[in-house]
Design an enzyme around this catalytic site. Sequence first.
Site, mmCIF file in Angstrom:
data_model
loop_
_atom_site.group_PDB
_atom_site.id
_atom_site.type_symbol
_atom_site.label_atom_id
_atom_site.label_comp_id
_atom_site.label_asym_id
_atom_site.label_seq_id
_atom_site.Cartn_x
_atom_site.Cartn_y
_atom_site.Cartn_z
ATOM 1 C CB CYS A 33 38.564 40.121 46.920
ATOM 2 S SG CYS A 33 36.850 40.669 47.076
ATOM 3 C CG HIS A 369 37.049 41.337 42.726
ATOM 4 N ND1 HIS A 369 37.332 40.370 43.669
ATOM 5 C CD2 HIS A 369 38.175 41.447 41.954
ATOM 6 C CE1 HIS A 369 38.557 39.911 43.478
ATOM 7 N NE2 HIS A 369 39.090 40.562 42.453
#
Length: 424
Positions: A33, A369
């Site tokens: 990510c 994230h």
Amino acid sequence: MGANVSQLEREIGSDLFPPNEHYFGLVNFGNTCYSNSVLQALYFCKPFREKVLEYKAKNKRPKETLLSCLADLFYSIATQKKKVGSIAPKKFITRLRKEKEEFDNYMQQDAHEFLNFLINHINEIILAERNAGPSNGNPKATNQGGSTSAMASSIASKSSSTSNSNSNSNSTTNSNGNSSNSTGSLNANTSVLDASGSLTATTTPIISGNGTGTNGANSEPTWVHEIFQGILTSETRCLNCETVSSKDENFFDLQVDVDQNTSITHCLRCFSNTETLCSDNKFKCDNCCSYQEAQKRMRVKKLPMILALHLKRFKYMEQFNRHIKVSHRVVFPLELRLFNTSDDAVNPDRLYDLTAVVIHCGSGPNRGHYISIVKSHGLWLLFDDDMVDKIEASTIEDFYGLTSDIHKSSETGYILFYQSRDCA
């Protein structure tokens, strides 16, 4: 609309969907990510996308490099038959893990460290290919400023006509000398404090080829320099003889510490606050031939085409014996003008538009994230790996940070990309 039309296409509407534009998410390979979010931000930086696609068009059969893999990825997105979907950047990730072993694992990585590595590495590839010249079987690759081929024109115009668009490592550095006479590593930290001594700023290193050397091809700037490179000037005034000396330093991005309930404009103003050099930190004045008290300030001399700002969200806390996330609320406006420019600034009135934001979601550097939001043709889109959603401009406020000092999970702006309006 037909049954196969995506939800995103329905939300945008067939009449309003930008012609020749493609909104494709990127598949996550376990922990990627950090790269997906940065790649999406860079894809929607118009000058960068155009140059990468131009590189693809000029280099028909290049040796595989991270740049060629990036060009293949951008080309694949730009030439998709579908308007919306997802794509797996497997070739790029495989090459990335070969090029830098720190990324060859499934641990949480830092998006800014990846951006720093990618921009510098692309620059090195361009310089290496330029120095190799026609002998690499690709003479056109050495032409950085010439006209594009027919293929490049078609691809670039296809995207550009529709593109209006850690730890908090202290390895980011500045030049240790006058950058106008150096092509070597930049390795002297810059630290500018405000009156309380609480706010600092540093710049990302330009590893090599700053475009101002005298060694053959390296003397010409690459398109990476043309897009991202700015110049800072450090002005120091001796308080004994009043002599003012200055030193220029190149940067690819600016890093700023964050303070509670502030704004990017405030952070950048503090970046140029005057610092007094005294006691053990006196300035060696060449005119006085001795160490003297002095006042120092840092100002922007050349504003880059794309201004990348890194908010230093991770801070080491001794009481916790680890890095924690600083989720302070920092407002980043849709329009930005820099006021901390030097008197001889090249383009002091340059106006910037917010183009993309890489966002960290979580409570610390080793957990969480990354997602990104981008502006494309007046639309704001959120990219979360392979998912793409349309959002309202007002949603951006959700990523400013928290007004509470309690350390908890948050979704906060981490890297901001501002594009100069004169290159839109």
